[in-house]
Motif scaffolding. Structure first.
Motif, PDB file in Angstrom:
ATOM      1  N   GLY A  34      17.356  23.913  82.913  1.00  0.00           N
ATOM      2  CA  GLY A  34      16.527  24.665  81.980  1.00  0.00           C
ATOM      3  C   GLY A  34      15.884  25.865  82.641  1.00  0.00           C
ATOM      4  N   ASN A  35      15.303  25.641  83.817  1.00  0.00           N
ATOM      5  CA  ASN A  35      14.690  26.757  84.546  1.00  0.00           C
ATOM      6  C   ASN A  35      15.720  27.857  84.879  1.00  0.00           C
ATOM      7  N   LEU A  61      16.440  29.909  81.786  1.00  0.00           N
ATOM      8  CA  LEU A  61      15.334  30.784  81.443  1.00  0.00           C
ATOM      9  C   LEU A  61      15.225  31.984  82.394  1.00  0.00           C
ATOM     10  N   SER A  74      23.525  32.135  79.513  1.00  0.00           N
ATOM     11  CA  SER A  74      22.948  31.778  78.201  1.00  0.00           C
ATOM     12  C   SER A  74      22.835  30.263  78.016  1.00  0.00           C
ATOM     13  N   TRP A 117      22.355  22.712  78.140  1.00  0.00           N
ATOM     14  CA  TRP A 117      21.039  23.291  77.962  1.00  0.00           C
ATOM     15  C   TRP A 117      21.167  24.799  77.648  1.00  0.00           C
ATOM     16  N   TYR A 118      20.402  25.238  76.680  1.00  0.00           N
ATOM     17  CA  TYR A 118      20.403  26.675  76.346  1.00  0.00           C
ATOM     18  C   TYR A 118      19.000  27.069  75.911  1.00  0.00           C
ATOM     19  N   GLU A 119      18.747  28.255  75.826  1.00  0.00           N
ATOM     20  CA  GLU A 119      17.416  28.774  75.511  1.00  0.00           C
ATOM     21  C   GLU A 119      17.370  29.169  74.042  1.00  0.00           C
ATOM     22  N   ASP A 120      16.254  28.781  73.399  1.00  0.00           N
ATOM     23  CA  ASP A 120      16.079  29.116  71.988  1.00  0.00           C
ATOM     24  C   ASP A 120      14.617  29.502  71.797  1.00  0.00           C
ATOM     25  N   GLY A 152      12.669  31.053  73.755  1.00  0.00           N
ATOM     26  CA  GLY A 152      11.880  30.817  74.967  1.00  0.00           C
ATOM     27  C   GLY A 152      11.775  29.371  75.350  1.00  0.00           C
ATOM     28  N   GLN A 153      12.415  28.498  74.602  1.00  0.00           N
ATOM     29  CA  GLN A 153      12.357  27.081  74.901  1.00  0.00           C
ATOM     30  C   GLN A 153      13.748  26.590  75.260  1.00  0.00           C
ATOM     31  N   ILE A 154      13.781  25.591  76.165  1.00  0.00           N
ATOM     32  CA  ILE A 154      15.043  25.013  76.582  1.00  0.00           C
ATOM     33  C   ILE A 154      15.398  23.889  75.615  1.00  0.00           C
TER      34      ILE A 154
END
Length: 707
Positions: free
Chosen positions: A107-108, A111, A117, A144-147, A149-151
């Motif tokens: 996740g980190n 981000l 992505s 895991w992906y970013e949506d 600003g959230q993982i």
């Protein structure tokens, strides 16, 4: 008449000019050469510039391609490095690390890394043992992906329906026997509306057994933005395809959305597909005349993606076009300057040539009173003007000399003619005198015959006397009578011989005096020889001047040759006259010698004999009575008289022969005098011809005007 002829000649020399002048000819001759040279220079410069510009453009575009390819490859390499790092982490922890820990790590990463992505772990069935909840499952594939600003942890692809075991990224990783990240071919993701690619790295256990793979998905927006920002010049833009030619980025979005392959493009870009798929780097020209496009392409390492830059060829050739326009402008200016310079030069040359032409036209008319050409030029025209001035000076001197010498020739011809007439008159007198001498010689011959006859008679008388001596006693009276006759005849013969001797002596003295004319002929011949030598010298001088005059002196050279020929013939005639005079003088000398001997014989020998003969006759008369007693002495005397008469007869015969020879020599002298007279007539004719030639030469020279 001379002025009229001069005007006529001047009219012949003055004619209207036909054809083009110097300026049009120079323009027609020089301008095409200059124009052709400028065209050749322009073409060569254009071709060289075109080659150089194309080469520089090609090198520049290739440099731009390499720069952007390196930039793209750097971004891809960053993703590959991240995937490898995650792979190492998972390889070392998949047996004891819970899934929440992977959530924090992946996740980190998502981000923080704008290129990535999303990221996921894709295990082989039953391999993951770090979390009890997933132990023994076939599909363990968290993503895991970013949506906003959230993982987000997504297990949507961890099922048999998706079957990640059959996906390209998984197969690529499984096929790798070493720790190496592999990026799949880009593909269009309809849900995100972007082109994406996945980078996968294998997970190995400590023994090197494949345990699954790690993926880092990336959208190619950054790469597309980078490609879209590539510009070369005003029209150059870029596009990108995958290794098989599928569009990764193009200005037309539908080409990416439809997954269009460049080989199937309906534009001219499809023509580069064969080279694009077979070469790592290259350049192709496509399009139609007037709309040609230069396409340059390069290959991104490891992924095989093709970065393509397209630009209009007209823009590439724009500097060449501008250069050609400048060259054309400069060429036009150069041509205008050349025309002006040629016009100035032609005008200057034409002015000089016009001056030279006017000067030559005046000279051609025979006017040598003009001034020399004035020129300050140091070129060929100046040399021509100097040469023409030199010719003018030399011809003027030659014509002046000819004019002066023609007068001398005329005077010499007049003198020669007068002397020829005098010679002719003198030779006429000599001829007449030779006729008189010839007649005198004939008379001398006749007298000699008479003397010979008298001698014969004396011999006869002596013989008769001898006969009569034998009968002297019987014929005393008859002997006395005959003695008287002999005395009378002897006296007559004595007087006749004395008269003939005196007459011949006077004639000989007169002939000797007239022979002095021959010496005068010799003196005249020597004078003619000197005149001929002067004429010969004049002809040689005239020939030399004619040779100096060149073409203009050819006519006078012919006259000089004729004068030389006349002088030679005159000299030969004079030599013949001198030889004839020598012969005449020798003949006169021999004639005088023979005649003197004849006179001496008559005076010294014949006359005393006649005196003795008369005395004998008188003695016969006085001693007739004693004739008988002296018959023996008379017989002896008769014999002596007969012997003497024989000598007289021989002398008379010798005189006759000398007289005949003198007469023959006299005839030869007469013939020689006639030949000399004819030669003198020839000299007179030659003098007349020479005078005519001199008059003609004077008339020719009078046509020229001299200072």
């Amino acid at each position: 008449m001379a002025n009229a002829n001069g005007k006529q000649k001047n009219t012949k020399h003055v004619r209207s000019r036909k054809g083009m002048g110097i300026l049009p000819k120079m323009l027609l001759m020089i301008l095409p050469v200059v124009l052709c040279a400028l065209i050749v220079v322009a073409l060569v410069s254009s071709n060289m510039a075109k080659t150089a510009v194309n080469e520089q453009t090609k090198n520049y575009v290739y440099a731009e391609l390499d720069k952007n390819i390196n930039s793209i490859d750097g971004k891809l390499e960053k993703v590959r490095t991240t995937a490898l790092a995650l792979s190492v982490v998972v390889s070392n922890t998949y047996q004891g690390m819970p899934m929440t820990a992977y959530n924090d790590v992946f996740g980190n990463l998502v981000l923080k890394d704008e290129l990535i992505s999303g990221a996921g772990i894709w295990f082989e069935p039953g391999v993951y043992t770090g979390d009890e909840a997933y132990a023994g499952q076939e599909y363990v594939g968290p993503y895991w992906y970013e949506d906003n600003g959230q993982i987000v942890e997504d297990w949507e692809y961890s099922n048999a329906e998706y079957d990640y075991f059959s996906q390209e990224y998984y197969l690529n990783a499984k096929a790798t026997t070493e720790l190496k990240a592999t990026i799949t071919d880009p593909y269009y993701d309809p849900s995100s509306g972007t082109v994406m690619a996945s980078c996968s790295a294998p997970i190995f256990d400590t023994s090197g057994k494949f345990m699954g793979c790690v993926t880092c998905d990336m959208t190619l927006d950054i790469i597309s933005t980078l490609v879209s920002n590539i510009t070369v010049g005003d029209s150059g833009n870029a596009m990108m395809t995958s290794g098989d030619g599928t569009y990764i980025y193009a200005r037309e979005a539908e080409k990416m959305e439809s997954g269009l392959n460049i080989a199937n493009d309906d534009t001219d870009i499809a023509n580069i597909a064969p080279a694009l798929l077979s070469q790592d780097q290259g350049m192709q020209v496509i399009g139609e005349p007037g709309m040609y496009l230069n396409t340059y392409f390069g290959t991104v390492p490891e992924v095989g993606w093709k970065l393509i830059i397209i630009m209009f060829q007209s823009e590439v050739n724009a500097p060449i076009t501008r250069m050609n326009n400048v060259i054309i402008t400069i060429s036009i200016i150069a041509i205008v300057i050349a025309v002006v310079v040629i016009a100035i030069i032609a005008k200057t040359i034409a002015g000089t040539i016009s001056s030279v032409n006017d000067f030559a036209r005046v000279l051609a008319s025979g006017d040598f009173t003009i001034d020399s050409l004035k020129t300050k030029r140091n070129d060929e025209l100046g040399d021509m003007s100097d040469s023409l001035n030199e010719m003018f000076k030399n011809n003027s001197n030659i014509i002046s000399n000819i004019s002066s010498e023609s007068g001398n020739i005329n005077d010499a011809s007049s003198t020669l003619g007068a002397m020829s007439e005098e010679l002719a008159a003198e030779f006429s007198k000599i001829s007449e005198n030779m006729v008189v001498v010839n007649d005198a010689m004939m008379s001398t011959g006749a007298a000699t015959e008479e003397v010979s006859a008298s001698v014969q008679e004396v011999n006869t008388s002596v013989e008769d006397l001898a006969k009569e001596t034998e009968a002297a006693s019987k014929q005393v009276r008859e002997i006395k009578k005959r003695a008287l006759e002999i005395q009378e005849n002897g006296r007559k013969q004595h007087d006749s011989a004395i008269a003939i001797a005196n007459e011949r002596k006077d004639e000989l003295e007169a002939a000797t005096a007239r022979a002095e004319v021959v010496n005068e002929i010799a003196n005249l011949a020597n004078a003619i020889s000197e005149i001929a030598s002067q004429i010969n010298l004049l002809s040689l001088n005239a020939s030399i001047e004619a040779a100096r005059a060149g073409e203009a002196g050819k006519g006078f050279a012919v006259v000089a040759q004729e004068i030389n020929k006349l002088a030679t013939e005159t000299d030969d005639a004079v030599k013949q006259i001198q030889d004839t005079v020598d012969s005449v003088q020798q003949a006169f000398t021999e004639l005088a010698t023979g005649s003197n001997k004849l006179l001496e014989f008559v005076i010294d020998t014949v006359t005393p004999d006649y005196d003795n003969f008369i005395q004998v006759g008188e003695q016969y008369g006085d001693d007739a009575n004693l004739f008988g007693d002296l018959s023996d002495k008379i017989s002896e005397m008769a014999e002596n008289i007969q012997a003497n008469m024989n000598e007289v007869n021989k002398a008379v015969q010798s005189i006759a022969e000398s007289t005949q020879e003198t007469a023959s020599r006299s005839a030869d002298v007469t013939d020689s005098v006639s030949s000399v007279s004819e030669a003198v007539d020839s000299v007179a004719d030659l003098a007349t011809k020479q005078q005519t030639t001199a008059e003609t030469l004077t008339e020719i020279v009078s046509q020229f005007k001299l200072r």
